[in-house]
Design an enzyme around this catalytic site. Structure first.
Site, short mmCIF file in Angstrom:
data_model
loop_
_atom_site.label_atom_id
_atom_site.label_comp_id
_atom_site.label_asym_id
_atom_site.label_seq_id
_atom_site.Cartn_x
_atom_site.Cartn_y
_atom_site.Cartn_z
N SER A 196 0.81 -1.22 0.08
CA SER A 196 0.04 -0.03 0.05
C SER A 196 0.90 1.23 0.06
O SER A 196 0.30 2.58 -0.07
CB SER A 196 -1.26 0.02 1.30
N LYS A 250 -6.33 3.53 9.04
CA LYS A 250 -5.42 4.45 8.36
C LYS A 250 -6.01 5.91 8.75
O LYS A 250 -5.16 6.80 8.95
CB LYS A 250 -5.10 4.24 6.83
#
Length: 428
Positions: free
Chosen positions: A335, A378
Site C-alpha cells: 500500500s 489509516k
C-alpha cells in the site's frame, strides 16, 4: 421454530480493544453461561478432541469440559487467540477445530474420551484474533469475521471516564468524592502516555495515578485530590509520546500504514546521493512486497517523467536512495506504492509536495491505483497526527463512505483512479 442454532463469530482487532469483553457481554445479554479458554500456543489436538481412554491420565477435550462446567448444551464458548495456535508432531489443533466450527459437522462431534456422538450445534462460538494472516484458510472460511478497529482520543476519553477510572477507584477502595481527574488530564494522558490502538496501557497509567494518590490520601486522611494535566509529569514521568513533527520538504511524503497494532503514519524520504552513475538503493527493513512496490514506483516515475513535468534525463545519471523510517521497524505490504512514487517524483521535479497530505494506495506499472485494506485504521492514524487531507484509491470509496461521521468530520479526501490524479493534488 422456537430455537436458535449456534453460530461462529471471529472478532479481529488490535490488542486491548475489548474482544474478550465483547464475548462476555454476548453471553450476559443472551443469559447463557460463558466459558473461555485460550488456544494460543496449543500444540496438541487432544486438547480439543480428548485423549483415548487407554492412556493413563486421559481426559476429555476442552469442549466436553466446557459443557460439563456450563451444565447446558448452548453456552457461549470463547476460543481466545485463535491466530496464535501452534502445530507439532502431536497433531495440528487448527485442523481439529475444522469439525468443531462447522455447523454441518458439529452435530455429531466425536470426543475420543467419551467415544459418543455429541451435539455442539447449539453452542455459540466466539473466537478472537489480532491478525488473519496466520489462520488457515479452511478455518477462516467457517467463521463470520467482525473487525474491531482501534479507538480515537474521543472514544478513549469516554471509555476512561465511564469504565476505567471508576474501576481503578473501586480496586483501590477510594470514594469518588476524594479522588477525581479532570478531562484535560485524561486527554493529556491519552495523547502523551497511551497512544496505542487499545486501552490496556491507558488502564495501567490510570492505575499508577490512583496508587500514587492513595499514598497521599493515607498521609492526610481529610484531603481531597483532583488530578490536573500539570500533575501527570510528577506522577508518570516525562510523556512517552511527543507530538511528532510531520516531515516535509523535497522528496518527503507521508504515507499511511496498517499494522496488527492499528494504523500508523509512515514518512518516506528520497534523496539524490550523486550523479556519477545510475542506481537505486532501499533502506528501512522493508519486506519483499514493499521492495517490489519501490521497484515499480521507480520504473513508473522514470518512464513518465516528461508527462509529470520533470526532467526526462534526471534518473539517467542519478543514484537515488529511498528510506522508510524508523529503521528498526520491519515493514511490508503493497500500500505504499503511490507514496514512494510521489517521493521520487518530488525529487525529480525538485519541488516540495503540498503540505499536510497523507496517502495510501498500490501502484501498477501502467499507473493504475489499486485498493488497499485497513481504511478505518489509516484514517484514525491520520487524525491522530492532525493530518486533514488524504488521498485514497477510488476503489476504496465505499469503505470510506461507511465510516462514522465523526471520523470523516473535517477531512478532505481525494480518490485516485490513476497516478495522474495523485500528482495533480500534490504538485498543481
Amino acid at each position: 421454530k422456537g430455537e436458535i442454532a449456534g453460530s461462529i463469530v471471529l472478532l479481529v482487532g488490535p490488542p486491548g480493544v475489548g474482544k474478550t469483553s465483547i464475548g462476555k457481554s454476548i453471553a450476559e445479554s443472551l443469559g447463557r453461561p460463558f466459558y473461555r479458554f485460550s488456544v494460543g500456543g496449543m500444540r496438541d489436538e487432544a486438547e480439543i478432541k480428548g485423549h483415548r481412554r487407554t492412556y493413563i491420565g486421559a481426559m476429555p477435550g476442552k469442549l466436553v469440559q466446557a459443557l460439563k462446567e456450563a451444565e447446558v448444551m448452548n453456552p457461549v464458548i470463547m476460543l481466545d487467540e485463535i491466530d496464535k495456535m501452534g502445530s507439532s508432531y502431536q497433531g495440528d489443533p487448527a485442523s481439529a477445530l475444522l469439525e468443531t466450527l462447522d455447523p454441518e459437522q458439529n452435530v455429531e462431534f466425536l470426543d475420543h474420551y467419551l467415544d459418543l456422538r455429541l451435539d455442539l450445534s447449539k453452542v455459540l462460538f466466539v473466537c478472537t484474533a489480532n491478525t488473519l494472516d496466520s489462520i488457515p484458510g479452511p478455518l477462516l472460511d467457517r467463521m463470520e469475521v467482525i473487525r474491531l478497529s482501534g479507538y480515537i482520543t474521543e472514544e478513549k476519553l469516554a471509555i476512561a471516564k465511564r469504565h476505567l477510572w471508576p474501576k481503578q477507584l473501586e480496586k483501590a477502595g477510594v470514594p469518588k468524592t476524594r479522588l477525581s481527574i479532570s478531562d484535560a488530564a485524561l486527554r493529556a494522558l491519552i495523547e502523551g502516555y497511551a497512544r496505542e490502538a487499545g486501552v490496556r496501557q491507558l488502564e495501567k497509567q490510570l492505575g499508577k495515578l490512583v496508587r500514587k494518590s492513595v499514598v497521599k490520601l493515607l498521609d492526610d486522611p481529610e484531603a481531597k485530590i483532583r488530578i490536573g494535566a500539570k500533575d501527570l509529569e510528577g506522577a508518570l514521568g516525562m510523556p512517552v509520546f511527543r507530538n511528532e513533527r510531520v516531515l516535509d520538504g523535497i522528496g518527503v511524503i507521508t504515507g499511511l500504514a496498517w499494522t496488527s497494532m492499528g494504523g500508523a503514519t509512515l514518512p518516506i524520504e528520497a534523496t539524490r546521493i550523486h550523479t556519477l552513475n545510475r542506481g537505486f538503493k532501499l533502506t528501512g527493513q522493508l519486506g519483499e512486497v514493499m521492495k517490489e512496490s519501490a521497484e515499480i514506483a521507480y520504473s513508473y516515475v522514470s518512464s513518465h517523467l516528461k508527462q509529470f513535468g520533470g526532467d526526462p534525463t534526471f534518473f539517467d545519471q542519478a543514484f537515488v536512495h529511498l528510506h522508510v523510517p524508523e529503521g528498526a521497524t520491519p515493514k511490508d505490504g503493497p500500500s505504499a506504492g503511490i507514496t514512494m512514487a510521489s517521493a521520487l517524483l518530488s525529487l525529480a521535479r525538485n519541488q516540495a509536495p503540498k503540505k499536510g497530505v497523507a496517502m495510501t494506495g498500490e501502484l501498477t506499472l501502467t499507473g493504475q491505483v489499486l485498493p488497499i485494506g485497513g481504511v478505518r485504521e489509516k484514517v484514525i492514524a491520520a487524525r491522530r497526527q492532525k493530518i486533514h487531507e488524504l488521498i485514497l484509491p477510488e476503489a476504496n470509496r465505499g469503505s470510506y463512505e461507511e465510516l462514522p461521521d465523526y471520523l470523516k468530520e473535517g477531512l478532505t479526501v481525494h480518490f485516485a483512479k490513476r497516478y495522474s490524479d495523485v500528482a495533480k493534488v500534490l504538485f498543481d
